[in-house]
Write a protein that holds these residues in place. Structure first.
Motif, PDB file in Angstrom:
ATOM      1  N   LEU A  73       4.309  -9.819   0.407  1.00  0.00           N
ATOM      2  CA  LEU A  73       3.290  -8.814   0.118  1.00  0.00           C
ATOM      3  C   LEU A  73       3.527  -8.178  -1.253  1.00  0.00           C
ATOM      4  CD1 LEU A  73       0.830  -7.378   1.212  1.00  0.00           C
ATOM      5  CD2 LEU A  73       2.329  -5.747   2.360  1.00  0.00           C
ATOM      6  N   PRO A 109      -0.146  -1.697  -0.179  1.00  0.00           N
ATOM      7  CA  PRO A 109       0.960  -2.601   0.179  1.00  0.00           C
ATOM      8  C   PRO A 109       2.270  -1.843   0.418  1.00  0.00           C
ATOM      9  CG  PRO A 109      -0.203  -3.423  -1.745  1.00  0.00           C
ATOM     10  CD  PRO A 109      -0.737  -2.074  -1.471  1.00  0.00           C
ATOM     11  N   SER A 142       1.063  -8.427  -4.395  1.00  0.00           N
ATOM     12  CA  SER A 142       0.506  -7.205  -4.946  1.00  0.00           C
ATOM     13  C   SER A 142       0.754  -7.098  -6.445  1.00  0.00           C
ATOM     14  CB  SER A 142       1.110  -5.988  -4.250  1.00  0.00           C
ATOM     15  OG  SER A 142       0.885  -6.070  -2.876  1.00  0.00           O
ATOM     16  N   GLY A 167      -1.730  -9.300  -7.978  1.00  0.00           N
ATOM     17  CA  GLY A 167      -3.029  -8.633  -7.927  1.00  0.00           C
ATOM     18  C   GLY A 167      -3.123  -7.537  -8.974  1.00  0.00           C
ATOM     19  N   CYS A 184      -5.189   0.732  -5.465  1.00  0.00           N
ATOM     20  CA  CYS A 184      -5.061  -0.309  -4.437  1.00  0.00           C
ATOM     21  C   CYS A 184      -3.831  -1.170  -4.622  1.00  0.00           C
ATOM     22  CB  CYS A 184      -6.278  -1.228  -4.483  1.00  0.00           C
ATOM     23  SG  CYS A 184      -7.749  -0.444  -3.873  1.00  0.00           S
ATOM     24  N   ILE A 185      -3.501  -1.431  -5.886  1.00  0.00           N
ATOM     25  CA  ILE A 185      -2.552  -2.510  -6.118  1.00  0.00           C
ATOM     26  C   ILE A 185      -1.153  -2.167  -5.655  1.00  0.00           C
ATOM     27  CG2 ILE A 185      -3.853  -3.493  -8.003  1.00  0.00           C
ATOM     28  CD1 ILE A 185      -1.804  -2.083  -9.843  1.00  0.00           C
ATOM     29  N   ASN A 186      -0.791  -0.881  -5.620  1.00  0.00           N
ATOM     30  CA  ASN A 186       0.545  -0.608  -5.110  1.00  0.00           C
ATOM     31  C   ASN A 186       0.541   0.297  -3.881  1.00  0.00           C
ATOM     32  OD1 ASN A 186      -0.143   1.708  -6.480  1.00  0.00           O
ATOM     33  ND2 ASN A 186       1.715   1.792  -7.701  1.00  0.00           N
ATOM     34  N   SER A 214      -5.843  -5.408  -0.729  1.00  0.00           N
ATOM     35  CA  SER A 214      -5.722  -4.887  -2.085  1.00  0.00           C
ATOM     36  C   SER A 214      -5.387  -5.938  -3.153  1.00  0.00           C
ATOM     37  CB  SER A 214      -4.723  -3.739  -2.110  1.00  0.00           C
ATOM     38  OG  SER A 214      -3.490  -4.152  -1.622  1.00  0.00           O
ATOM     39  N   PRO A 215      -4.530  -6.933  -2.859  1.00  0.00           N
ATOM     40  CA  PRO A 215      -4.307  -7.929  -3.917  1.00  0.00           C
ATOM     41  C   PRO A 215      -5.599  -8.649  -4.305  1.00  0.00           C
ATOM     42  CG  PRO A 215      -2.608  -8.112  -2.248  1.00  0.00           C
ATOM     43  CD  PRO A 215      -3.634  -7.166  -1.710  1.00  0.00           C
ATOM     44  N   ALA A 268      -3.572  -3.182   3.174  1.00  0.00           N
ATOM     45  CA  ALA A 268      -2.445  -3.742   2.432  1.00  0.00           C
ATOM     46  C   ALA A 268      -2.738  -5.160   1.967  1.00  0.00           C
ATOM     47  CB  ALA A 268      -1.198  -3.719   3.303  1.00  0.00           C
ATOM     48  N   TRP A 269      -3.419  -5.908   2.840  1.00  0.00           N
ATOM     49  CA  TRP A 269      -3.655  -7.322   2.511  1.00  0.00           C
ATOM     50  C   TRP A 269      -4.927  -7.517   1.700  1.00  0.00           C
ATOM     51  CZ3 TRP A 269       0.256 -10.480   3.027  1.00  0.00           C
ATOM     52  CH2 TRP A 269       1.278 -10.108   3.911  1.00  0.00           C
TER      53      TRP A 269
END
Lengths: 327, 267, 266
Positions: free
Chosen positions: C146, C218, C150, C153, C213-215, C239-240, C236-237
């Protein structure tokens, strides 16, 4: 069938205009005035395969706009343009795969690496099969005498050497059409000759169509059978070099150095005399007064130790055409 | 002085031409000022410990920092740097001017013109359009305002002296490029650009106060806030101007040494 | 030759170019890493004064900080061509790209792979691992996967910002430092958990410029914490993918810019 057809091409730009001064700049923040410039104002011409055409005109005349449109970089406002059956700006990828472009002032090779690396990259960019690429590259290397230059980082090459490498880079994918934008600018005399000779052979032996824009009249005289002259977005002239010459009284310029004392001249066929210190320059019509006669006449007034006869620079020809056509 | 006025004018003209950029710049500075304010808001709400600075003061400090961001020496003078990188600086030697003086005036213009144009809208936005607790407060008193204005002028000179050193460092090609990249982040940290200097550990405070960088933002802002009184003004100005003068002299000395290198190397 | 292989060749040539200047490369990489580390020092100073930030401790914030910096460093390295795109327009390199039968995006990306960003990358990774170690965190296969996803992403998202910044330069050549401010400001904002900001700003960083979103999502999952904001766990999934989506949308906007450039040539 014509290789390039250009019909009534129009391209206008909006240019922001501003009066000088801080107050006007502040006003400009709120409201800005624009003027419209017609870079191409109904340009038409056509080219047959295998032609070598000089495309000339002063700065801002529309030369580079034309090249950008023909190269597919720029979309015109209106008008028709087809290059080898394709509209450049509509089919950019297919179109540019079949043309080569050299900009005299802009190197397309990677600065810090040897030209050989750039050549390999170009092979991949243009998807040239390895064997075909090798053959073409070896031919160009031999013709342009690049063998020793290929392994040196490009930044260490002289301008002339760089131009030769750049020429090769633009031809690796064997385009049938080549645009040369001021290829000899800033080059030393030897390099200029080498470039001209190469371009001439390329055109004659391989039948590559060449469009050459330049400010150097010697380039035109050495290479081009046909000249297209553009000014203020319009084609002013399209024809042979001889025809261009006959369009206006062809002038030469005689420069005499080391002239001492007062000189009073009134010679038929001499249009203009300027004097700067001990240097005298005369614009004359060689049909009315042959250079030898002119020098003989001058010798009667003073001792002519050192002189030079020059072609009229392209700018002057264009300027006189402007005056003549009141553009 | 006249040369400086001309340079300042020119910079302003140049900047006014790019109105979209200027507007966007003001917006982003306000926006990220707000982000910073919220971060501190979060910190202040998380702790009941006594802090060296109140939240309201911190908010004002942040807004002043956003408004005067362009004044800080975070980059060099692009044109002078290019002059050195291309080796054309050798030609400058032929001119009958003091290079250090010329470059310094350029730096003063570089540090003041963009700031002068951008600070006013940012200050207006921050003091009028923000929610009350996130607002830029007016100066503590008329005397504080005056002290702030004077030290801001001093800060411009100091910032110009530092900016000039970035350019001069390039006379030492490789290490100079490294210095020109490495030093600005330290200046940002030690000048109080990232967080007000008071929040750094107490043991660092004497060093932070002694170094020139506190004169860039921290000292003028604390005068504005009234944390430093009018009685501290003389000392603050002496600190700023002393360092500015010293760094300008250093620049002078480095230029004469550095140019010899360039000439020896053949530019 | 396929686009990906061509890109690989571009990168390899770019690295060769940079290795011509080895001494300055080492120095720049060091400067790059060190300057980023100073920002973390300032954050640590604040934690020393305040103890915590709305329920988050310094090692936790270190994870957010480290993840956003590694992602940003990747974007800076790979997206350098877009970052300095205004220069490519000014000196005619972009015209040259238009004269080649390949996608201009591929060529701009290929212009430069700036290896010196390894400094910031290493710094971010160091802070990230320090935070995890201080928390006594156990890395599971899922959390590693993850985290990597991320970071990728995030790199895509920042690259998208560079692309938008480059698009801007079709209209206005100067003043791009402003766009830079936006990107760097975004990095600064994402160094902290999204939950510390006010609602409107959180939503800006989730739905408009999804830097949050990116950190944030996740890491909430990796840390095994409940989300104080109450977003669903599967975020969490997602966002990437948001990073990829943002990048693709940016490319479309870029296309508009290219069309504008081709009609005005400015």
């Amino acid at each position: 069938m014509a290789q390039i057809v250009v019909e009534n091409l129009v391209k206008t730009f909006k240019v922001g205009r501003r009066q000088a001064g801080l107050w006007n700049a502040l006003k400009g923040v709120a409201r800005r005035e624009y003027t419209t410039v017609r870079a191409l104002d109904g340009v038409s011409f056509s080219l047959e395969p295998g032609e070598l055409v000089g495309y000339i005109g002063p700065n801002g005349a529309g030369k580079s706009t034309t090249v950008k449109v023909l190269g597919g970089i720029m979309v015109p406002d209106s008008g028709r343009c087809e290059v080898m059956g394709l509209v450049p700006w509509k089919a950019r990828m297919a179109h540019v795969a079949r043309i080569g472009v050299v900009f005299g002032q802009r190197c397309q090779l990677m600065w810090d690496l040897p030209a050989a690396d750039s050549f390999d990259l170009l092979r991949d960019i243009y998807r040239v099969p390895a064997a075909v690429h090798r053959k073409k590259r070896d031919m160009l290397v031999e013709r342009l005498r690049l063998a020793e230059l290929l392994t040196v980082p490009v930044r260490q090459l002289s301008l002339g050497q760089r131009m030769r490498c750049d020429l090769a880079a633009s031809l690796l994918h064997a385009p049938p059409l080549l645009f040369l934008d001021e290829p000899t600018i800033g080059l030393d005399a030897v390099s200029k000759l080498a470039v001209r000779e190469f371009v001439r052979d390329l055109n004659r032996e391989n039948g590559v169509t060449v469009i050459l824009t330049t400010h150097d009249m010697d380039d035109i005289e050495a290479l081009c059978s046909r000249v297209i002259m553009i000014g203020r977005g319009q084609i002013l002239f399209d024809g042979t070099l001889e025809k261009l010459r006959s369009c206006i009284p062809m002038e030469r310029r005689l420069v005499v150095n080391g002239v001492a004392g007062e000189v009073a001249l009134d010679i038929a066929g001499v249009r203009q005399v300027t004097r700067e210190g001990d240097r005298l320059s005369l614009h004359f019509d060689p049909d009315r007064i042959p250079p030898a006669d002119l020098i003989a006449q001058l010798s009667r007034q003073f001792l002519v130790r050192d002189f030079l006869v020059e072609n009229q620079p392209i700018e002057e020809t264009v300027a006189r055409l402007y005056a003549e056509w009141r553009l | 002085m006249r040369a400086y006025a001309a340079l300042l004018r020119l910079r302003c003209l140049l900047l006014l031409q790019y109105r979209v950029a200027a507007f966007a710049g003001i917006c982003t500075q306000v926006f990220f000022g707000l982000v910073r304010v919220m971060i501190f808001d979060g910190f202040f709400r998380s702790s009941s410990l006594a802090q060296p600075m109140s939240f309201a003061h911190t908010v004002t400090y942040i807004w002043l920092g956003q408004a005067l961001l362009g004044m800080l020496p975070w980059n060099g003078d692009r044109e002078v740097q290019d002059l050195i990188r291309t080796g054309n600086v050798s030609y400058e030697l032929c001119r009958p001017v003091n290079l250090n003086g010329l470059w310094l005036s350029r730096c003063v213009a570089l540090r003041s013109a963009p700031t002068a144009l951008r600070a006013v809208p940012v200050i207006l936005t921050a003091s009028l359009l923000m929610p009350p607790e996130y607002r830029l407060a007016p100066p503590a008193s008329a005397a504080a305002a005056l002290a702030w204005a004077l030290t801001t002028a001093g800060a411009v000179l100091l910032a110009a002296a530092i900016t000039n050193l970035y350019s001069i460092a390039l006379l030492w090609t490789i290490s100079g490029e490294g210095i020109a990249r490495l030093v600005p982040p330290f200046v940002a940290l030690l000048g109080g650009m990232l967080i007000p200097l008071s929040f750094f550990p107490d043991w660092m405070q004497p060093l932070l106060r002694w170094l020139p960088f506190s004169g860039l933002m921290d000292v003028p802002f604390r005068l504005y806030l009234g944390q430093l009184g009018p009685g501290d003004l003389a000392g603050a100005l002496a600190h700023q101007l002393g360092w500015a003068f010293g760094l300008a002299l250093l620049g002078q000395w480095l230029i004469s040494r550095g140019l010899k290198r360039v000439v020896v190397q053949g530019g | 030759m396929s686009g990906i292989r061509l890109y690989g060749r571009y990168v390899s040539l770019s690295l060769q170019s940079q290795m011509q200047y080895r001494a300055s490369f080492v120095m720049f990489a060091l400067a790059n890493g060190l300057s980023a580390l100073l920002e973390f020092f300032a954050t640590a100073a604040l934690f020393a004064r305040f103890g915590s930030l709305r329920g988050w401790a310094l090692p936790e914030v270190a994870l957010f900080y480290g993840m956003v910096h590694t992602a940003f460093a990747l974007a800076e390295a790979a997206g350098r061509g877009f970052d300095v795109f205004h220069l490519h327009v000014r000196n005619g390199t972009f015209d040259r790209m238009m004269l080649r039968p390949r996608s201009t995006v591929l060529q701009v990306l290929g212009q430069d792979f700036q290896l010196l960003r390894v400094g910031r990358f290493a710094q971010g990774l160091f802070v990230l691992l320090w935070g995890a170690a201080s928390l006594g965190m156990r890395w599971t296969a899922e959390s590693v996967f993850l985290a990597v996803l991320s970071v990728v992403g995030g790199a895509l998202l920042f690259s998208g910002l560079f692309v938008l910044q480059a698009t801007l330069s079709f209209w206005s050549v100067e003043g791009l430092e402003i766009a830079n401010t936006l990107t760097y400001g975004g990095v600064e904002a994402a160094q902290f958990p999204l939950s510390i900001y006010r609602k409107w700003l959180r939503e800006f960083f989730v739905f408009v410029v999804p830097i949050g979103c990116i950190n944030y999502f996740p890491l909430i999952r990796i840390l095994g914490r409940g989300d104080p904001l109450g977003y669903p766990g599967w975020a969490a999934w997602v966002s990437p993918a948001v990073g990829l989506g943002f990048f693709l949308v940016s490319l479309r906007v870029w296309g508009v810019g290219v069309r504008h450039y081709r009609s005005t040539g400015s």
